[in-house]
Structure formats: C-alpha cells, structure tokens
Enzyme design. Sequence first.
Site, PDB file in Angstrom:
ATOM      1  N   ASP A 107       0.836  -1.194   0.000  1.00  0.00           N
ATOM      2  CA  ASP A 107       0.000   0.000   0.000  1.00  0.00           C
ATOM      3  C   ASP A 107       0.878   1.255   0.000  1.00  0.00           C
ATOM      4  O   ASP A 107       1.700   1.433  -0.894  1.00  0.00           O
ATOM      5  CB  ASP A 107      -0.954  -0.077   1.200  1.00  0.00           C
ATOM      6  CG  ASP A 107      -2.049   0.963   1.194  1.00  0.00           C
ATOM      7  OD1 ASP A 107      -3.091   0.724   0.558  1.00  0.00           O
ATOM      8  OD2 ASP A 107      -1.860   2.018   1.837  1.00  0.00           O
ATOM      9  N   HIS A 272      -7.109  -7.083   1.012  1.00  0.00           N
ATOM     10  CA  HIS A 272      -6.029  -6.123   0.797  1.00  0.00           C
ATOM     11  C   HIS A 272      -4.846  -6.371   1.719  1.00  0.00           C
ATOM     12  O   HIS A 272      -3.691  -6.207   1.313  1.00  0.00           O
ATOM     13  CB  HIS A 272      -6.582  -4.715   1.028  1.00  0.00           C
ATOM     14  CG  HIS A 272      -5.582  -3.615   0.889  1.00  0.00           C
ATOM     15  ND1 HIS A 272      -4.897  -3.365  -0.279  1.00  0.00           N
ATOM     16  CD2 HIS A 272      -5.161  -2.674   1.779  1.00  0.00           C
ATOM     17  CE1 HIS A 272      -4.095  -2.321  -0.116  1.00  0.00           C
ATOM     18  NE2 HIS A 272      -4.236  -1.889   1.123  1.00  0.00           N
TER      19      HIS A 272
END
Length: 292
Positions: A107, A272
């Site tokens: 991320d 994620h």
Amino acid sequence: MAPRITGFDYQRVPVAEGVAVNVAVGGSGRPIVLLHGFPQTHLMWRHVAADLAADHTVIVPDLRGYGDSDKPADHDGQTYAKRAMAADVVAVAKAFGHERFALAGHDRGALVAIRAGLDHPDAVTHLASLDVLPTLDTWEVMRGASAAVGFHLFLMAQRPGLPELMIGNSADAFFGHFLDVWTRDQDAIPADVRAAYLAASREAVTSIVADYRASASVDIEHDTADREAGNRLRMPVTVLQQDWGAALGFDAEALWRAWAPDLVHRTVSCGHFMAEEAPADVVKALRDLMTR
C-alpha cells in the site's frame, strides 16, 4: 504497550534533520526492508518478518508520519513526498550497515518502495509491491463509479484544513472502515493489533493526510518526470495483488510492466491486507524474488 514483533529488537534511527523513525530489526543474513501500508504500522509484517528472519536480516520501520516514528510538520508540501520517505529507507538500511538491500512495501509503503527503486537503483537489489499501482497510474485509472472505492484519496488530496478536521473528528470510524471493508478474513487482524492500528492512526491524522496529499501533487510530478525520461525499475520486481484489476476495467500487469521490465505479477486470493491474511504466500513470493 502496543504489540511488538516477537524476537525483534527496537531502535529509533535518525534519518533526516529532526526526523527519527521507529525500527524493528531481527534475524541475520541478506537484508530485506519491509514497509507497511495504511492504516497500519510495522506490525502488519509480524508473521512475514518472523519467517524471513530465519535466514535474512529483516528491517521493519514505521514510515515517517506513522506509528511511533516522528511526524514532522509539512510546511512546503515536500515533507511527505515519497522521495523524502524513500531517502528515510536508505538511511535506515545504512544505519544497520547495509548499502544494498531488498525492499518490499504494502500500500503506502509500496509507493515509497517504488520511489526508492527509481531514486536509488544501486541500493535496492530486489523490489516487491503488495496490492497497489504506481501513483501516476492510480490517478489515471480512477474514474467513473469505480473511483468510489478510492474516495479517501480524493478527500485527503484537498487543501489543508477540512480533511484533517473531518477525519480527526471521527478517526476510529474512518480508519476502522478500511480495516473492515478491505479484509476478507476478519480474524487476520486480532483485537489487540486492530487497537494498535487505530491508536497510532488517531495520533497521526495530520501526517497521514499529508502523505496522501503528497501523492496528489509532488509524487505525481516525480512519477511524470520519470515516465517522460524513460526511467524504469532496473531490479527484479514482484507484484502481488488481489484480483481487482479486471473488475476495475484495466490491465494492472500491463501498467506495471511499463515500469518494471523484469516483472513477476501474481494474484493472491485474499483481501487487501495480504501480509496478515496470506503470510505464507507473501513469504514464498519474497523468497522467490530474492533468488532472481
């Protein structure tokens, strides 16, 4: 006290004038640096780091502006540029005696890793990105109704004031939203770790927003300059991501290959937060990367 990575030592490492970062380090052998994402801290790597420490020196910092690292004020729009944060990473590795190292980021940490690979190709030997596109590509593909999934990108891109106020007034709900909706396996982030993420984010609203705001301004400028100059990631690169590329209507692997000619692109069946939801898959991918 917040949870720590078992068996790792903790240090504060100066990385720039007036800025020190919190770093966990463990193991021995070829070095690898692991960079966390949003809205997390270095703890997201706890499973992966413990496994890799069997035969690697594993260096796991909190990014500047996050966790227990310093959170300098952003007076010029440059403080949280990925270029500045990438320089922090190189400084951390050097502090532990490593001029060259493998680098993996998730991320926000992946954006820092990409910038480190572009700015410091002689330092970064191998690079892994978990579940993100390069900054420039992210903004170019975010359009129409599908862009709703990235509402936070647009919110935190606004001028200073309103985003900090809105998020600060509902910090736990805001950051907790992403921990909930981006996770398929809710048990992957236990209550004590979730509480640590929320507490750290609550104390870092201003710097987190500054990080995101930089990605809507100065980071785009840096990426654009590299694209126009033909600069690419010269090291072996592995990209892991969810199966979200096709759903959003673009070819993620093709976008990545334009930046990374020596690319392995893999899909991981999880949410994620793959270092917590599928740590064995992440460890295997990192070990495979470092043999290339």
